[in-house]
Design a protein around this motif. Structure first.
Motif, PDB file in Angstrom:
ATOM      1  N   GLY A 164      42.963  56.645  38.605  1.00 33.10           N
ATOM      2  CA  GLY A 164      43.761  55.629  37.903  1.00 33.10           C
ATOM      3  C   GLY A 164      42.994  54.374  37.538  1.00 33.10           C
ATOM      4  N   THR A 165      43.756  53.406  37.006  1.00 33.93           N
ATOM      5  CA  THR A 165      43.131  52.163  36.537  1.00 33.93           C
ATOM      6  C   THR A 165      42.557  51.323  37.678  1.00 33.93           C
ATOM      7  N   SER A 166      43.001  51.580  38.898  1.00 33.90           N
ATOM      8  CA  SER A 166      42.443  50.823  40.029  1.00 33.90           C
ATOM      9  C   SER A 166      40.984  51.190  40.273  1.00 33.90           C
TER      10      SER A 166
ATOM     11  N   ASP B 191      39.766  53.294  42.290  1.00 33.00           N
ATOM     12  CA  ASP B 191      39.496  53.349  43.728  1.00 33.00           C
ATOM     13  C   ASP B 191      38.972  54.719  44.148  1.00 33.00           C
TER      14      ASP B 191
ATOM     15  N   GLY C  73      50.356  51.201  40.872  1.00 33.20           N
ATOM     16  CA  GLY C  73      48.924  51.503  40.775  1.00 33.20           C
ATOM     17  C   GLY C  73      48.207  50.261  40.284  1.00 33.20           C
ATOM     18  N   GLY C  74      47.133  50.447  39.552  1.00 32.65           N
ATOM     19  CA  GLY C  74      46.461  49.296  38.937  1.00 32.65           C
ATOM     20  C   GLY C  74      47.464  48.565  38.063  1.00 32.65           C
TER      21      GLY C  74
ATOM     22  N   ASN D 127      48.290  45.911  40.713  1.00 33.47           N
ATOM     23  CA  ASN D 127      47.174  45.586  41.623  1.00 33.47           C
ATOM     24  C   ASN D 127      45.924  45.050  40.935  1.00 33.47           C
TER      25      ASN D 127
ATOM     26  N   ASP E 229      43.307  42.860  42.934  1.00 31.64           N
ATOM     27  CA  ASP E 229      42.019  43.483  43.273  1.00 31.64           C
ATOM     28  C   ASP E 229      40.850  42.671  42.706  1.00 31.64           C
TER      29      ASP E 229
ATOM     30  N   TYR F 231      40.490  45.158  47.682  1.00 31.97           N
ATOM     31  CA  TYR F 231      41.937  44.934  47.627  1.00 31.97           C
ATOM     32  C   TYR F 231      42.388  44.092  48.812  1.00 31.97           C
ATOM     33  N   ASP F 232      43.603  43.588  48.713  1.00 30.12           N
ATOM     34  CA  ASP F 232      44.166  42.729  49.757  1.00 30.12           C
ATOM     35  C   ASP F 232      44.861  43.609  50.789  1.00 30.12           C
TER      36      ASP F 232
ATOM     37  N   ASN G 230      46.959  45.320  53.227  1.00 27.17           N
ATOM     38  CA  ASN G 230      48.314  45.067  53.755  1.00 27.17           C
ATOM     39  C   ASN G 230      48.944  43.775  53.225  1.00 27.17           C
TER      40      ASN G 230
ATOM     41  N   GLY H  82      52.450  54.800  44.812  1.00 26.69           N
ATOM     42  CA  GLY H  82      51.187  54.157  44.440  1.00 26.69           C
ATOM     43  C   GLY H  82      50.649  53.280  45.561  1.00 26.69           C
ATOM     44  N   GLY H  83      49.379  52.944  45.464  1.00 27.77           N
ATOM     45  CA  GLY H  83      48.685  52.194  46.528  1.00 27.77           C
ATOM     46  C   GLY H  83      49.343  50.867  46.881  1.00 27.77           C
ATOM     47  N   GLY H  84      49.995  50.238  45.899  1.00 27.44           N
ATOM     48  CA  GLY H  84      50.617  48.935  46.138  1.00 27.44           C
ATOM     49  C   GLY H  84      51.751  48.981  47.151  1.00 27.44           C
TER      50      GLY H  84
ATOM     51  N   LYS I 168      51.475  49.942  49.980  1.00 28.91           N
ATOM     52  CA  LYS I 168      50.910  49.609  51.294  1.00 28.91           C
ATOM     53  C   LYS I 168      50.667  48.107  51.457  1.00 28.91           C
TER      54      LYS I 168
END
Ligand SMILES: Nc1ncnc2c1ncn2[C@@H]1O[C@H](COP(=O)(O)OP(=O)(O)O)[C@@H](O)[C@H]1O
Ligand SMILES: [Mg+2]
Length: 370
Positions: A15-17, A19, A176-177, A198, A202, A213-214, A216, A297-299, A301
């Motif tokens: 994805g756009t992140s 990662d 996501g991103g 994110n 990020d 990334y930040d 948590n 998505g990762g966000g 978390k």
């Protein structure tokens, strides 16, 4: 009664992140059957991530299409990374080649310019197919764009499959991103991008702390809001546009330049609140009652984001559910989506609708490389 075939497919997503590459091996008919067999995320090294960032910067700074077509020279780097990761995934889980019908591969998005109907995903399906000797379904967005769509968000049908579990109106937000939303209720399917989830956070974490990334949401929790900047942000024209709409990673860059002038944690707090703003404004566009909002998505978390979101949604009578509570791994949902889309492509079922990408009519997509 004809029996619908179920395929074994690996979905590959980056994805756009930027990662890493997510891989999910599933059994699916591309409609209402999905069974997840193996899945894993393979994180990029800092070195590779920096290379991708440089490619994106280069592509966004060149104006002519002719030059953009020269991106081929970067493509090998990305293609080789896909080959390396897919091989590792197959080996890690002992997956037999004969038990893989297709690989659905999204490619690494390095440019998305919906206004000019251009989107570039790197990764040569042809080369990957040749090297692995497995059929690949790729180029999911091309036909959509040819038919007047924005090419994004493309995974709406998979989100609809998940939302079919709900009898009351529900939506999925993918943090996501970029954040996108998919609303599905009684045959109606609507999807669009909301804004950055994110990418700003990020980029600021890298700028201030050389971290990706930040974790948590720990920095955001310790910062304060810059009211002036967030009020300015709320007025961005993107939020005024009706759906369907999609977004490039670079569009919100101007806010990064403002945010980086703030004190480190205040910048990260304010960027995180910008994510909350784009969800809030994006939800208003739907003009429909939503009972459940599922977050993937990762966000998801980012505990700060989820805490604020839960509080805001409670006031609106919306229940927040993390996708993991529905027994889906929220880091791998989009990889599952590309496996699912690969089967839809092979079965000649539509991937996009006027209400998801803005395409003129329900549209097929994906190209088979065999
Ligand atoms: N523990 C965490 N705390 C906060 N944010 C996280 C955490 N884990 C992942 N993220 C965020 O999620 C992003 C990755 O999300 P992902 O869904 O893979 O997005 P994309 O599809 O754009 O690659 C990371 O870049 C990061 O911003
Ligand atoms: Mg990712």
């Amino acid at each position: 009664m004809s029996i619908v075939k179920v395929y074994n497919v690996i979905g590959i997503m980056s994805g756009t992140s930027m990662d890493g590459i997510d891989c999910s091996y599933i059994k699916t008919d591309g409609v209402n059957f999905v069974s997840i067999i193996n899945e894993n995320s393979y994180k990029y090294s800092q070195n590779y991530r920096n290379k991708l960032k440089k490619i994106i910067k280069y592509l966004n700074n060149i104006k002519s299409l002719k030059e953009k077509q020269r991106i081929k020279k970067f493509e090998n780097i990305v293609t080789n990374k896909f080959i390396q990761v897919i091989k590792k995934f197959i080996k890690d889980y002992n997956i037999k080649h004969s038990s893989i019908d297709y690989i659905g591969l999204s490619g690494q998005t390095v440019l998305h310019d919906p206004k000019n109907k251009k989107t570039i995903q790197l990764g040569s399906c042809k080369k990957i197919q040749k090297k692995l000797q497995i059929k690949i379904v790729g180029n999911f967005r091309e036909n959509d764009i040819k038919n007047g769509g924005q090419g994004s968000p493309i995974g709406a049908f998979y989100h609809q499959y998940i939302l079919n579990n709900y009898s009351s109106p529900a939506a999925i937000i993918n943090l996501g991103g970029i954040a996108n939303i998919c609303y599905s209720h009684k045959k109606e399917l609507i999807a669009y991008d909301l804004g950055p989830a994110n990418v700003l956070i990020d980029d600021l974490m890298y700028y201030f702390y050389k971290k990706n990334y930040d974790k948590n949401g720990n920095k955001a929790i310790n910062g304060k809001l810059d009211k002036k900047l967030i009020d300015f942000y709320k007025k961005d024209n993107f939020f005024k546009l009706n759906y369907p709409k999609s977004l490039d990673r670079e569009y919100f860059k101007k806010y990064f330049n403002q945010l980086k002038k703030l004190k480190n944690n205040n910048a990260i707090h304010t960027a995180s609140m910008m994510t909350i703003v784009c969800i809030d404004l994006g939800l208003k566009l739907i003009k429909k009652k939503i009972n459940e909002l599922i977050i993937t998505g990762g966000g998801r978390k980012n505990l700060f984001l989820i805490k604020v979101l839960k509080k805001q949604c409670k006031n609106k009578g919306i229940n927040i559910v993390l996708i993991d509570n529905l027994n889906f791994n929220g880091d791998l949902l989009e990889a599952q989506a590309f496996a699912y889309l690969a089967v839809r492509s092979v079965r000649k079922l539509p991937l996009s609708l006027p209400t998801t990408t803005g395409v003129k009519k329900p549209t097929l997509g994906g190209i088979l490389y065999k």
